[in-house]
Design a protein around this motif. Structure first.
Motif, mmCIF file in Angstrom:
data_model
loop_
_atom_site.group_PDB
_atom_site.id
_atom_site.type_symbol
_atom_site.label_atom_id
_atom_site.label_comp_id
_atom_site.label_asym_id
_atom_site.label_seq_id
_atom_site.Cartn_x
_atom_site.Cartn_y
_atom_site.Cartn_z
ATOM 1 N N VAL B 146 0.840 -1.196 0.000
ATOM 2 C CA VAL B 146 0.000 0.000 0.000
ATOM 3 C C VAL B 146 0.881 1.253 0.000
ATOM 4 O O VAL B 146 0.513 2.280 -0.549
ATOM 5 N N ASP B 147 2.062 1.127 0.623
ATOM 6 C CA ASP B 147 2.997 2.247 0.633
ATOM 7 C C ASP B 147 4.415 1.748 0.864
ATOM 8 O O ASP B 147 4.641 0.599 1.231
ATOM 9 N N PRO B 152 3.279 6.372 -1.731
ATOM 10 C CA PRO B 152 2.323 5.320 -2.061
ATOM 11 C C PRO B 152 2.981 4.116 -2.728
ATOM 12 O O PRO B 152 3.938 4.281 -3.491
ATOM 13 N N PHE B 156 -1.796 1.252 -3.449
ATOM 14 C CA PHE B 156 -2.267 2.349 -2.593
ATOM 15 C C PHE B 156 -3.785 2.508 -2.655
ATOM 16 O O PHE B 156 -4.450 2.767 -1.660
#
Lengths: 283, 236
Positions: B146-147, B152, B156
């Motif tokens: 997600v990051d 990001p 993300f």
């Protein structure tokens, strides 16, 4: 236009007529219909040795557009699974080629639950034809094991025992027209023996893999007995433990360094604004 | 669709299944393992070239040999060329038009603790090699970050994916599998739905996994996972 629910109620026991109505308005466009919501799997089987080919009608109660017909299903055939929205279905069999609005030979209702898998099978001899709804296994088996069941659709063997050669039996006394519950057996390659009245009738090699369920199907074929191993479901060959660590926290504000946190918040805000803008443009 | 991008679901993902236990193929009384193996190989080649679709009804390329119970022999080895040909198929590319994602894939296994490995690069998702080959029976599993530590990751926006969205996974053999999202779940990692994510399915499915929820600084991990489930698009 008569409401479907009313028709169903009024014609309990005569689902064939209902289904005929349903299907008249359900052309092949069903395949282009929107994606199923958290779905179920259904497959069709013809397991009645002396019943001629049938057309199998699967009518969706909730969405007639998702109804479909599997034409010309012959004895011994097991279709691939079809992904369907969970819900209620009316399944009917007609003689192959019979009009869609003709009376069905047999019909039953199926309550397909989200995530479930079902085999709908015409079973027994024609004079005593039944339509069974079998629940197929989708749970993860214990480590080192696979789930196996037996369906005896061969009238030539009134009862059978099924198991590996020189090893404990997996299923004993399986009568014609019946199926066993799934049983957990060790993974690996087996020389599977089907015996009837204490005599080996068929021997076949089979390989059972991790996280899978199988059906051993017995049918009459060309005056003899034929066995087939069908894989009902498969999961990942290795089952990972727990959740997945797919984040480093770079987008989470840092509470210690206020400036840094502010910068991250600004970045997140900027991204959010960007998303809103792009959505607005898309409209 | 249909320009050679169809998956070949009749080809099993794990090579050991080649000889007999294929759905839709008739396992038969052993008559001579070599002949059986070659016949199976021929069927596989056929299945590959005509692009058999998972959901096509009843008629499958079944090999039927009448019983020969009087010659019970052992299974014997599966021809090696079949194994090596099939095992080579991998997931190589991921496309999610709604999220603007178009990426290569790296391979993922499990780590020493048995957990699913994650990609080293937050910008590139990974395919779990012990899961299904895209388009074939069972769940294909793809995980992405997600990051990163600074911005990001490739997934993300995964939680924004809507039911009905399309996802395409390319394979090393040039085929691709097209899925449609049926479910977007947010779950606590401490109550991860292992059965639902990795358990057996009766069709070809896809799981996309990333992180979500609060970030726990003490552990250095997010406390939740986002799990997107998708099913193969019927082309019948």
């Amino acid at each position: 236009m008569i409401k479907l629910s009313t028709v169903l109620r009024r014609t309990t026991g005569a689902g064939s007529v209902v289904l005929g109505l349903l299907l008249l308005g359900a052309p092949l466009a069903a395949a282009q219909a929107p994606a199923p919501a958290a779905g179920a799997y259904v497959r069709i089987a013809h397991l009645s040795p002396d019943t001629p080919n049938v057309d199998v009608y699967v009518g969706s109660v909730a969405d007639p557009a998702r109804s479909f017909v599997v034409p010309g299903v012959g004895y011994g055939a097991v279709s691939n699974y079809r992904s369907l929205p969970a819900g209620s279905y009316v399944v009917s069999m007609r003689a192959a080629g019979a009009a869609a609005d003709s009376p069905a030979v047999i019909s039953t209702s199926v309550d397909a639950r989200p995530g479930g898998a079902y085999t709908i099978a015409g079973v027994g001899l024609a004079a005593d034809l039944g339509l069974s709804v079998l629940t197929d296994k989708i749970e993860i088996p214990a480590a080192g094991q696979a789930n196996v069941r037996v369906i005896n659709a061969a009238a030539s063997v009134p009862t059978v025992d099924v198991g590996p050669e020189r090893a404990p039996t997996w299923a004993a006394g399986v009568g014609f027209g019946t199926d066993t519950p799934y049983t957990a057996v060790p993974l690996g390659t087996w020389n599977l023996q089907v015996s009837s009245a204490g005599k080996a009738a068929v021997t076949l090699p089979c390989e059972l893999e991790a996280n899978s369920a199988y059906t051993v199907l017995l049918v009459d074929r060309d005056g003899g007995l034929e066995a087939e191993v069908i894989r009902d479901s498969a999961g990942t060959g290795v089952v990972p433990v727990g959740g997945v660590q797919t984040g480093f926290g770079g987008l989470t504000p840092d509470p210690v360094v206020l400036v840094g946190g502010g910068a991250v918040a600004a970045l997140a805000g900027g991204l959010l604004a960007g998303r809103i803008a792009s959505r607005a443009r898309a409209r | 669709m249909g320009h050679g991008g169809r998956p070949c679901p009749e080809i099993r993902r794990r090579p050991r299944a080649m000889l007999v236990a294929l759905p839709g193929q008739r396992a038969r009384p052993a008559r001579g393992a070599l002949v059986g193996g070659l016949a199976t190989a021929a069927v596989l080649v056929m299945a590959g070239s005509i692009g058999v679709v998972l959901t096509s009804p009843v008629d499958r390329p079944a090999v039927t040999v009448s019983p020969a119970p009087e010659i019970p022999t052992s299974a014997g080895p599966t021809p090696l060329d079949v194994r090596t040909t099939i095992v080579a198929v991998r997931a190589t590319a991921l496309t999610i038009p709604d999220l603007g994602i178009r990426s290569d894939l790296v391979d993922l296994g499990v780590d020493g603790a048995g957990a699913l490995e994650v990609p080293a690069d937050a910008a590139v998702p990974g395919w779990f090699t012990a899961g299904a080959v895209p388009g074939e029976l069972g769940p294909a599993v793809i995980a992405g970050h997600v990051d990163s530590r600074s911005g990001p990751g490739v997934f993300f926006r995964l939680a924004d994916l809507a039911v009905g969205a399309e996802v395409e996974v390319g394979r090393s053999d040039g085929a691709s599998a097209r899925y449609r999202v049926v479910d977007v779940l947010t779950v606590l990692k401490s109550a991860f739905p292992t059965d639902r994510v990795y358990g057996p399915t009766s069709g070809a499915e896809l799981r996309l996994i990333t992180c979500g929820g609060e970030f726990d600084r003490r552990t250095g991990h997010y406390v939740r996972n986002i799990v997107v489930s998708a099913v193969l698009v019927d082309e019948a």
